[in-house]
Design a protein around this motif. Structure first.
Motif, PDB file in Angstrom:
ATOM      1  N   UNK A 157     -35.827  27.072  -1.133  1.00 55.32           N
ATOM      2  CA  UNK A 157     -34.974  27.220   0.118  1.00 55.32           C
ATOM      3  C   UNK A 157     -33.640  27.572  -0.649  1.00 55.32           C
ATOM      4  N   UNK A 158     -32.920  28.636  -0.137  1.00 56.06           N
ATOM      5  CA  UNK A 158     -31.660  28.795  -0.610  1.00 56.06           C
ATOM      6  C   UNK A 158     -30.597  27.933  -0.349  1.00 56.06           C
ATOM      7  N   UNK A 159     -30.800  27.084   0.267  1.00 52.17           N
ATOM      8  CA  UNK A 159     -29.831  26.009   0.765  1.00 52.17           C
ATOM      9  C   UNK A 159     -30.288  24.492   0.255  1.00 52.17           C
ATOM     10  N   UNK A 160     -31.220  24.411  -0.525  1.00 52.87           N
ATOM     11  CA  UNK A 160     -31.596  23.273  -1.270  1.00 52.87           C
ATOM     12  C   UNK A 160     -30.722  23.164  -2.502  1.00 52.87           C
ATOM     13  N   UNK A 161     -29.697  21.989  -2.532  1.00 58.95           N
ATOM     14  CA  UNK A 161     -29.021  21.824  -3.745  1.00 58.95           C
ATOM     15  C   UNK A 161     -27.370  22.136  -2.931  1.00 58.95           C
ATOM     16  N   UNK A 162     -27.166  22.683  -1.873  1.00 55.66           N
ATOM     17  CA  UNK A 162     -26.041  22.748  -1.063  1.00 55.66           C
ATOM     18  C   UNK A 162     -25.860  22.170   0.073  1.00 55.66           C
ATOM     19  N   UNK A 163     -26.943  21.236   0.254  1.00 53.68           N
ATOM     20  CA  UNK A 163     -26.832  20.708   1.723  1.00 53.68           C
ATOM     21  C   UNK A 163     -25.781  19.633   2.141  1.00 53.68           C
ATOM     22  N   UNK A 164     -25.483  19.039   1.255  1.00 54.55           N
ATOM     23  CA  UNK A 164     -24.176  17.749   1.253  1.00 54.55           C
ATOM     24  C   UNK A 164     -22.993  18.731   1.535  1.00 54.55           C
ATOM     25  N   UNK A 165     -22.854  19.697   0.774  1.00 54.22           N
ATOM     26  CA  UNK A 165     -21.659  20.579   0.952  1.00 54.22           C
ATOM     27  C   UNK A 165     -21.530  21.450   2.021  1.00 54.22           C
ATOM     28  N   UNK A 166     -22.710  21.848   2.610  1.00 55.00           N
ATOM     29  CA  UNK A 166     -22.793  22.795   3.871  1.00 55.00           C
ATOM     30  C   UNK A 166     -22.458  21.827   4.940  1.00 55.00           C
ATOM     31  N   UNK A 167     -23.027  20.788   4.976  1.00 58.76           N
ATOM     32  CA  UNK A 167     -22.951  19.878   6.190  1.00 58.76           C
ATOM     33  C   UNK A 167     -21.423  19.561   6.297  1.00 58.76           C
ATOM     34  N   UNK A 178     -21.709  32.053   1.970  1.00 55.91           N
ATOM     35  CA  UNK A 178     -22.506  33.293   1.750  1.00 55.91           C
ATOM     36  C   UNK A 178     -22.555  33.662   0.133  1.00 55.91           C
ATOM     37  N   UNK A 179     -21.237  33.353  -0.592  1.00 58.45           N
ATOM     38  CA  UNK A 179     -21.141  33.433  -1.803  1.00 58.45           C
ATOM     39  C   UNK A 179     -22.317  32.502  -2.594  1.00 58.45           C
ATOM     40  N   UNK A 180     -22.565  31.341  -1.739  1.00 56.18           N
ATOM     41  CA  UNK A 180     -23.582  30.463  -2.435  1.00 56.18           C
ATOM     42  C   UNK A 180     -25.063  30.900  -2.131  1.00 56.18           C
ATOM     43  N   UNK A 181     -25.347  31.240  -0.971  1.00 52.61           N
ATOM     44  CA  UNK A 181     -26.720  31.544  -0.698  1.00 52.61           C
ATOM     45  C   UNK A 181     -27.084  32.972  -0.480  1.00 52.61           C
ATOM     46  N   UNK A 182     -26.215  33.901  -0.481  1.00 45.13           N
ATOM     47  CA  UNK A 182     -26.288  35.319  -0.137  1.00 45.13           C
ATOM     48  C   UNK A 182     -26.301  35.443   1.418  1.00 45.13           C
ATOM     49  N   UNK A 183     -27.077  36.655   2.087  1.00 46.64           N
ATOM     50  CA  UNK A 183     -26.716  36.924   3.246  1.00 46.64           C
ATOM     51  C   UNK A 183     -27.833  38.158   3.733  1.00 46.64           C
TER      52      UNK A 183
END
Length: 242
Positions: free
Chosen positions: A17-27, A185-190
């Motif tokens: 998943x593209x969001x793994x590793x970003x979950x805390x920041x993204x939330x 988007x810079x983290x996970x693309x689009x």
């Protein structure tokens, strides 16, 4: 033979998943956005009951909004990292692929698809699955990026307008655009879907659109909302799962 760049479909292989590793920041980053969008989502859904699938629920920031309509929310996401946070907001969560839902036909009277068109490889396949698990007469709401004014081709200007770059027709994955800030988007693309592709996804499922809105607090709308129903007299979508 080299294809024209405006006709070439960009693809991105997906292993995790593209969001793994970003979950805390993204939330943390997304929470004020979800709070600001809450009233729009409530208006789009209107009161209801029964099960509601939050398809691509992420960390569960919309669980309370969906539940406030009277529905019982079930969240599904591919990211285990995001579901780690979501489980603190609901015990009714499932890890799964939005394009191959682990539910029987006609399970949910309501399906909410919020901010997922830019994060899935094939939105038409996801929408077909959403239509499959809807009950006949069921409600589907789409709330997400407006493909005309929110994408890798758009550069936001200080006066609230946009500068449109000549990449609108370049559907598919965009990993980075020079004018993107240090946001999601810079983290996970689009994954960019031109408007026609997005609307044709609804047409191909047989879902009947009954309301469309262009939302957001900027002079140029960045959010597209669509409310649609599954016809009560036939099964929408081409796929079936038992």
């Amino acid at each position: 033979m080299v294809q024209n760049q405006h006709q070439r479909e960009l693809t991105m292989p997906l292993t995790t998943s593209r969001y793994d590793g970003y979950a805390d920041w993204y939330d943390t980053w997304n929470k004020p956005h979800a709070e600001r969008n809450a009233s729009d989502v409530l208006d789009l859904l209107v009161p209801g009951d029964g099960l509601c699938l939050d398809l691509g629920c992420g960390s569960g920031l919309y669980f309370d909004v969906l539940a406030a309509t009277g529905r019982t929310v079930v969240g599904l996401d591919r990211s285990a990292d995001q579901l780690r946070i979501a489980q603190g907001r609901s015990c009714q969560i499932v890890q799964g692929d939005a394009a191959a839902l682990p539910f029987a036909d006609g399970t949910f009277p309501t399906v909410a698809t919020m901010w997922i068109s830019t994060d899935v490889d094939d939105f038409a396949a996801v929408l077909a699955e959403a239509a499959r698990v809807l009950t006949p007469g069921g409600l589907l709401v789409f709330y997400g990026a407006h493909p005309c004014f929110n994408g890798p081709h758009t550069q936001w200007m200080d006066d609230g307008g946009i500068l449109a770059h000549p990449t609108y027709r370049l559907a598919g994955w965009h990993q980075e655009a020079p004018w993107w800030g240090t946001y999601v988007r810079r983290r996970v693309g689009m994954r960019h879907h031109p408007l026609a592709e997005l609307l044709n996804a609804f047409i191909s499922t047989g879902l009947a659109i009954d309301h469309v809105a262009e939302l957001g607090d900027r002079p140029v709308p960045v959010i597209l909302a669509v409310r649609a129903h599954k016809p009560p007299d036939r099964l929408a979508g081409s796929g079936r799962r038992r």
